[in-house]
Design an enzyme around this catalytic site. Structure first.
Site, PDB file in Angstrom:
ATOM      1  N   HIS A 213       0.807  -1.221   0.000  1.00 21.11           N
ATOM      2  CA  HIS A 213       0.000   0.000   0.000  1.00 21.11           C
ATOM      3  C   HIS A 213       0.842   1.274   0.000  1.00 21.11           C
ATOM      4  O   HIS A 213       0.321   2.363  -0.185  1.00 21.11           O
ATOM      5  CB  HIS A 213      -0.990  -0.028   1.179  1.00 21.11           C
ATOM      6  CG  HIS A 213      -2.177  -0.908   0.922  1.00 21.11           C
ATOM      7  ND1 HIS A 213      -3.462  -0.556   1.230  1.00 21.11           N
ATOM      8  CD2 HIS A 213      -2.270  -2.130   0.356  1.00 21.11           C
ATOM      9  CE1 HIS A 213      -4.291  -1.533   0.864  1.00 21.11           C
ATOM     10  NE2 HIS A 213      -3.582  -2.496   0.349  1.00 21.11           N
ATOM     11  N   SER A 217      -0.493  -1.184  -6.136  1.00 19.53           N
ATOM     12  CA  SER A 217      -0.218  -2.333  -6.992  1.00 19.53           C
ATOM     13  C   SER A 217       0.531  -1.915  -8.242  1.00 19.53           C
ATOM     14  O   SER A 217       0.338  -0.815  -8.771  1.00 19.53           O
ATOM     15  CB  SER A 217      -1.531  -2.999  -7.401  1.00 19.53           C
ATOM     16  OG  SER A 217      -2.170  -3.571  -6.299  1.00 19.53           O
ATOM     17  N   LYS A 241     -14.453  -7.645  -8.094  1.00 19.17           N
ATOM     18  CA  LYS A 241     -13.649  -8.494  -8.986  1.00 19.17           C
ATOM     19  C   LYS A 241     -12.978  -9.616  -8.185  1.00 19.17           C
ATOM     20  O   LYS A 241     -12.938 -10.772  -8.628  1.00 19.17           O
ATOM     21  CB  LYS A 241     -12.598  -7.644  -9.698  1.00 19.17           C
ATOM     22  CG  LYS A 241     -11.928  -8.390 -10.837  1.00 19.17           C
ATOM     23  CD  LYS A 241     -11.027  -7.471 -11.645  1.00 19.17           C
ATOM     24  CE  LYS A 241     -10.379  -8.252 -12.778  1.00 19.17           C
ATOM     25  NZ  LYS A 241      -9.518  -7.403 -13.603  1.00 19.17           N
ATOM     26  N   ASP A 242     -12.473  -9.273  -6.972  1.00 17.89           N
ATOM     27  CA  ASP A 242     -11.865 -10.299  -6.116  1.00 17.89           C
ATOM     28  C   ASP A 242     -12.889 -11.339  -5.688  1.00 17.89           C
ATOM     29  O   ASP A 242     -12.585 -12.534  -5.641  1.00 17.89           O
ATOM     30  CB  ASP A 242     -11.221  -9.659  -4.878  1.00 17.89           C
ATOM     31  CG  ASP A 242      -9.840  -9.092  -5.192  1.00 17.89           C
ATOM     32  OD1 ASP A 242      -9.333  -9.342  -6.297  1.00 17.89           O
ATOM     33  OD2 ASP A 242      -9.266  -8.409  -4.316  1.00 17.89           O
ATOM     34  N   GLU A 285       5.425 -33.832  -1.413  1.00 17.60           N
ATOM     35  CA  GLU A 285       4.204 -33.291  -1.980  1.00 17.60           C
ATOM     36  C   GLU A 285       4.547 -32.536  -3.259  1.00 17.60           C
ATOM     37  O   GLU A 285       5.670 -32.046  -3.426  1.00 17.60           O
ATOM     38  CB  GLU A 285       3.542 -32.341  -0.971  1.00 17.60           C
ATOM     39  CG  GLU A 285       2.960 -33.071   0.228  1.00 17.60           C
ATOM     40  CD  GLU A 285       1.628 -33.713  -0.077  1.00 17.60           C
ATOM     41  OE1 GLU A 285       1.639 -34.835  -0.630  1.00 17.60           O
ATOM     42  OE2 GLU A 285       0.586 -33.129   0.213  1.00 17.60           O
TER      43      GLU A 285
END
Lengths: 416, 180
Positions: A213, A217, A241-242, A285
């Site tokens: 922040h 972004s 959108k998220d 894994e």
């Protein structure tokens, strides 16, 4: 207080003394975000969602789990058979680990493609790599807890990596085990650390967000935001959108949990740990396979360990290895080609890690390992001298609206 | 423009409906996700499977008592003497805090079966062993806060609000009972 933006008197009263509401309003509501983010920017919030899911299901599982070599395996089976909804909670936790890594790996490759690690976001990137390391440690120790054959032998092999350290290696391994083999003391400390490390991850995630922040972004074009005409408020544009991305993610996640819950696991882990017998073919894994392939590619114990850890260490110094001032691959034609080669190389390493260490697989592992380090240590620093980058747009608005000015943006809106 | 304003109102109604139904769906979703996480703390299937206990009373002599475990709690079983049975039956219900007749509490008057947990705050009362303090009424006495129970396990004196609980049980044969 009279100028407060909150109508609710209780919120207003609290916010005047403890400005949490102002903080949330500023960071989650008005937070200016580049308006051209594509769906690859969903994976940060998805990773956050995965982390919270893992912590909640993990706390619930720990209420029903017994960290003792005689009871651990049975307590997990009890969770699967007897505890109310235990099967669901465990399958969410088990597959949640895999989906967490899927999301985080996409998040990392997004950062690589669009140059999100470059100034001024170096610390943001480094904190991210630190989160990846913590995730790996947490996932590894979590995999030991069911105390199946893969748990036991995975723990034995991974802790033995430290025996490669000259002089003190053996003592360190004994210290890690709390004995002379992986045993009850090891299981207990792994449970303790598996419980606490996720909260350490939460702490680093908070730092990651503070760093994010600070400058906001990055975006697909990779140029800085020039002003408010290049941004939209985070809410509702990116919250929606998220959320949409989350619902798509949850569809895949639910499909795995309900229809293929053991697809990404290994059947041998449903056999209780036996210190006397190693399974014929042990593999970690899937999310560790590329690193496992690098480990096995080097025909030297210490060398293998160093290269494996080196594969992550290069990520820490990535912001200084890549000297190009242009962030996004969209304007770096050669870098873009090599990005896809790197992605293919990592997937190849993952495939090779799952194959037995013999014949052609060993040779391919060595080539793929060599390419991985070539890409980061030689290609990244040299490329800016060779590559001719494409011209950058003047602003974020320009490629979208043609004209590139705030005026044209308003003109478009007025027409509607 | 009356036509326009009408369609605007219609849209607002539609929007409210969409918002309310979205929140309702989200609420149902959140509740159904929360339920498994809460319900996992309830007794598991294997815990419920252990919810009954069988006790053989053939070796229990008159005046003796045994304590068995049922659902992790002590259950008192006492073979009462004729004297004790007589006292339990003859006492007047008027002087009791929680009036119940002995017949209501003890189907087979020789054997009394009680959950051995004081109804005050959950301690285990004394009175099972021969040397124990049995309280003023000769049954059981809770040492934590001084509740006195009689030969039928009824509260007679002290802070406990109700009589000792009688678990559900039945005689499988003359000498074997199944609790739970």
């Amino acid at each position: 207080m009279s100028k407060s933006k909150f109508k609710n008197p209780v919120v207003k009263w609290i916010d005047h003394r403890l400005p949490v509401f102002s903080f949330m309003d500023h960071e989650l509501n008005h937070y200016p975000t580049p308006k051209n983010l594509n769906y690859f920017w969903n994976f940060g919030s998805l990773a956050g969602f995965a982390l919270v899911t893992m912590i909640i299901t993990g706390i619930v599982l720990s209420m029903n789990y017994t960290a003792h070599v005689d009871y651990a395996f049975d307590s997990v089976e009890r969770i699967m058979r007897d505890v109310n909804h235990g099967w669901l909670i465990r399958y969410i936790h088990m597959n949640g680990a895999s989906f967490f890594f899927i999301v985080v790996y996409i998040h990392i490759f997004r950062g690589l493609y669009y140059g999100s690690y470059k100034a001024p976001r170096e610390l943001l990137w480094i904190l991210g790599v630190l989160i990846l390391l913590l995730m790996m440690a947490t996932a590894f120790m979590g995999y030991v807890l069911p105390w199946g054959q893969m748990s036991f032998w995975g723990a034995t092999v991974i802790t033995n990596l430290f025996s490669a350290i000259p002089l003190v290696g053996e003592s360190i391994v004994t210290w890690l085990w709390g004995g002379f083999s992986v045993d009850n003391s090891t299981l207990n400390r792994f449970f303790s650390l598996h419980f606490v490390l996720p909260f350490v991850i939460v702490g680093v995630v908070i730092l990651h967000l503070i760093a994010l922040h600070r400058f906001g972004s990055n975006n697909p074009i990779g140029i800085d935001v020039k002003g408010t005409q290049d941004t939209v408020p985070f809410s509702p544009y990116y919250t929606i959108k998220d959320l949409f991305g989350l619902s798509v993610f949850l569809s895949f996640f639910a499909a795995a949990v309900f229809f293929f819950p053991n697809f990404m696991g290994h059947p041998d882990n449903y056999i209780e740990a036996n210190p006397m017998v190693t399974p014929a073919h042990i593999v970690p894994e899937w999310y560790f396979l590329p690193f496992y392939a690098i480990l096995r590619a080097i025909p030297d114990k210490l060398g293998g360990v160093l290269f494996m850890f080196g594969a992550i260490a290069v990520l820490f110094i990535l912001p200084w290895l890549d000297r190009s001032p242009v962030r996004s691959s969209q304007f770096r034609p050669i870098f873009k080609i090599f990005f896809w080669i790197l992605l293919f190389d990592c997937i190849l390493l993952g495939y090779l890690g799952a194959m037995p260490a013999e014949g052609i697989y060993v040779i391919l592992s060595r080539i793929a390992t060599a390419y991985y380090f070539f890409h980061f240590l030689i290609l990244f620093p040299l490329l800016p001298y060779i590559e001719k980058t494409k011209p950058l747009p003047i602003s974020i608005s320009e490629p979208i609206l043609g004209g590139g000015s705030a005026a044209s943006a308003f003109a478009m809106r007025e027409k509607k | 423009m009356p036509k326009n304003s009408k369609s605007k109102n219609d849209n607002e109604g539609k929007r409210d409906f969409l918002i309310i139904s979205t929140y309702a769906m989200a609420g149902i979703g959140a509740a159904s996700v929360a339920w498994p996480l809460i319900d996992q703390m309830n007794p598991a299937a294997d815990t419920l499977a252990l919810a009954s206990t069988e006790v053989d009373l053939s070796s229990l002599e008159e005046g003796q008592a045994i304590t068995v475990t049922w659902r992790g709690k002590p259950v008192f079983v006492r073979h009462r003497t004729p004297e004790e049975i007589k006292q339990a039956k003859e006492v007047s219900l008027d002087e009791m805090r929680h009036p119940e007749t002995d017949e209501e509490r003890v189907p087979n008057e020789k054997f009394i079966v009680l959950v051995g947990v004081c109804t005050h705050l959950g301690c285990v009362p004394l009175g099972q062993k021969s040397g124990d303090v049995k309280g003023q009424y000769g049954g059981w006495f809770c040492p934590c806060h001084g509740s006195h129970y009689d030969h039928s396990g009824r509260i007679r004196k002290g802070p406990a609000p109700t009589n000792l609980e009688v678990p559900s049980y039945k005689f499988l044969s003359d000498n074997i009972i199944k609790i739970g």
